[in-house]
Enzyme design. Sequence first.
Site, PDB file in Angstrom:
ATOM      1  N   HIS A 116      -3.818  -8.254  -2.917  1.00  0.00           N
ATOM      2  CA  HIS A 116      -3.185  -9.477  -3.457  1.00  0.00           C
ATOM      3  C   HIS A 116      -3.411 -10.680  -2.563  1.00  0.00           C
ATOM      4  CE1 HIS A 116      -0.252  -6.828  -5.987  1.00  0.00           C
ATOM      5  NE2 HIS A 116      -1.437  -6.981  -6.561  1.00  0.00           N
ATOM      6  N   THR A 186       6.200   1.497  -2.696  1.00  0.00           N
ATOM      7  CA  THR A 186       5.787   0.697  -3.847  1.00  0.00           C
ATOM      8  C   THR A 186       6.356   1.282  -5.144  1.00  0.00           C
ATOM      9  OG1 THR A 186       3.887  -0.180  -5.098  1.00  0.00           O
ATOM     10  CG2 THR A 186       3.535   1.896  -3.919  1.00  0.00           C
TER      11      THR A 186
HETATM   12  N1  APR Z   1      10.689   2.272   3.234  1.00  0.00           N
HETATM   13  C1  APR Z   1       9.863   2.610   2.209  1.00  0.00           C
HETATM   14  N2  APR Z   1      10.002   2.149   0.943  1.00  0.00           N
HETATM   15  C2  APR Z   1      11.025   1.318   0.718  1.00  0.00           C
HETATM   16  C3  APR Z   1      11.944   0.914   1.723  1.00  0.00           C
HETATM   17  C4  APR Z   1      11.730   1.431   3.031  1.00  0.00           C
HETATM   18  N3  APR Z   1      12.542   1.115   4.048  1.00  0.00           N
HETATM   19  N4  APR Z   1      12.856   0.078   1.154  1.00  0.00           N
HETATM   20  C5  APR Z   1      12.522  -0.038  -0.148  1.00  0.00           C
HETATM   21  N5  APR Z   1      11.441   0.720  -0.416  1.00  0.00           N
HETATM   22  C6  APR Z   1      10.740   0.890  -1.684  1.00  0.00           C
HETATM   23  C7  APR Z   1      11.593   0.673  -2.923  1.00  0.00           C
HETATM   24  O1  APR Z   1      12.239   1.895  -3.299  1.00  0.00           O
HETATM   25  C8  APR Z   1      10.517   0.271  -3.952  1.00  0.00           C
HETATM   26  O2  APR Z   1       9.947   1.426  -4.570  1.00  0.00           O
HETATM   27  O3  APR Z   1       9.750  -0.108  -1.736  1.00  0.00           O
HETATM   28  C9  APR Z   1       9.448  -0.417  -3.090  1.00  0.00           C
HETATM   29  C10 APR Z   1       9.435  -1.918  -3.258  1.00  0.00           C
HETATM   30  O4  APR Z   1       9.028  -2.173  -4.580  1.00  0.00           O
HETATM   31  P1  APR Z   1       8.573  -3.648  -5.006  1.00  0.00           P
HETATM   32  O5  APR Z   1       9.511  -4.632  -4.427  1.00  0.00           O
HETATM   33  O6  APR Z   1       8.331  -3.617  -6.487  1.00  0.00           O
HETATM   34  O7  APR Z   1       7.200  -3.832  -4.212  1.00  0.00           O
HETATM   35  P2  APR Z   1       5.736  -3.511  -4.681  1.00  0.00           P
HETATM   36  O8  APR Z   1       5.671  -2.208  -5.399  1.00  0.00           O
HETATM   37  O9  APR Z   1       4.876  -3.679  -3.493  1.00  0.00           O
HETATM   38  O10 APR Z   1       5.434  -4.711  -5.702  1.00  0.00           O
HETATM   39  C11 APR Z   1       4.109  -4.819  -6.178  1.00  0.00           C
HETATM   40  O11 APR Z   1       4.744  -6.874  -7.283  1.00  0.00           O
HETATM   41  O12 APR Z   1       5.791  -8.905  -7.285  1.00  0.00           O
HETATM   42  C12 APR Z   1       4.578  -8.286  -7.145  1.00  0.00           C
HETATM   43  O13 APR Z   1       2.722  -9.099  -5.949  1.00  0.00           O
HETATM   44  C13 APR Z   1       3.988  -8.522  -5.775  1.00  0.00           C
HETATM   45  O14 APR Z   1       2.648  -7.023  -4.407  1.00  0.00           O
HETATM   46  C14 APR Z   1       3.840  -7.133  -5.174  1.00  0.00           C
HETATM   47  C15 APR Z   1       3.795  -6.264  -6.415  1.00  0.00           C
END
Ligand code: APR
Length: 243
Positions: A116, A186
């Site tokens: 990204h 994620t």
């Molecule tokens: N350790 C590991 N995982 C964690 C922790 C932690 N301490 N805290 C939260 N999480 C997990 C949550 O359970 C969730 O599954 O991290 C994930 C965060 O999810 P999102 O906020 O949706 O992040 P992501 O999956 O990277 O989003 C993808 O969405 O908004 C767009 O471009 C943005 O790159 C991003 C994309």
Amino acid sequence: MYAKAAKIIKSAERCVAFTGAGISVESGIPPFRGENGLWNKYDPMTFDIQYFYQNTLRSWEVIREIFYEVFGRVQPNTAHYALAEMEARNLVHAVITQNVDNLHAEAGSMVIHEFHGSLKKLVCLKCRSTYKVSQIDLKTLPPACLRCGGILKPDVIFFGEDIPEPARTHSFNETSRADCFILIGTTGTVAPANMIPGAAKSNGASIIEINPFPSEYTQSVTDVFLQDKACVAMEKLIEEMDR
Ligand code: APR
């Protein structure tokens, strides 16, 4: 489960890490979704490319508040360093990250595909000149290109934009070659990034997932689910591999 995951990683030919916002949560960067998620507080539309073009100042004000005011203050955490250590030991061969916070590079990972983009760079919408964010004063918004006066945009992918090259090609190449994938933090809700773990799985890779909560991947592609926060999980994984 950690012993099983360690065995898979150690016996893999080519292991790739696929990370999301969750790996940076313990560095102090909120995730986008779930508890304290940024999208609970800010409208994701702010990160739609058309909104950016039509409401540039407002979009930049939010971007600066969310990212640049914390950016530079946050540090890599144990999980970022553990991944870099695993790369140094030839246990991980690349990191494909959805994150734009540059923390994998700061932790010492060498092969990183920023699916990204990255907040560290700004790009001029008019002449395409690029700048390190440290070269530009973000007190005045929207920031202007030093060459042509055009509007600068963070070199990250907004909703509605294509995935940057060469990150896209490199990421899907890694996916076709990996026999082990470690998903860290994620939700698996955003395309086309969320196609990568499934593609790896269909190419025969074993999927290890680290997340304190189940994600879209847990029931569909994950083979070994390590239900922990990233820092705890990576420490346990390294301990198991050292046994
Ligand atoms: N350790 C590991 N995982 C964690 C922790 C932690 N301490 N805290 C939260 N999480 C997990 C949550 O359970 C969730 O599954 O991290 C994930 C965060 O999810 P999102 O906020 O949706 O992040 P992501 O999956 O990277 O989003 C993808 O969405 O908004 C767009 O471009 C943005 O790159 C991003 C994309």
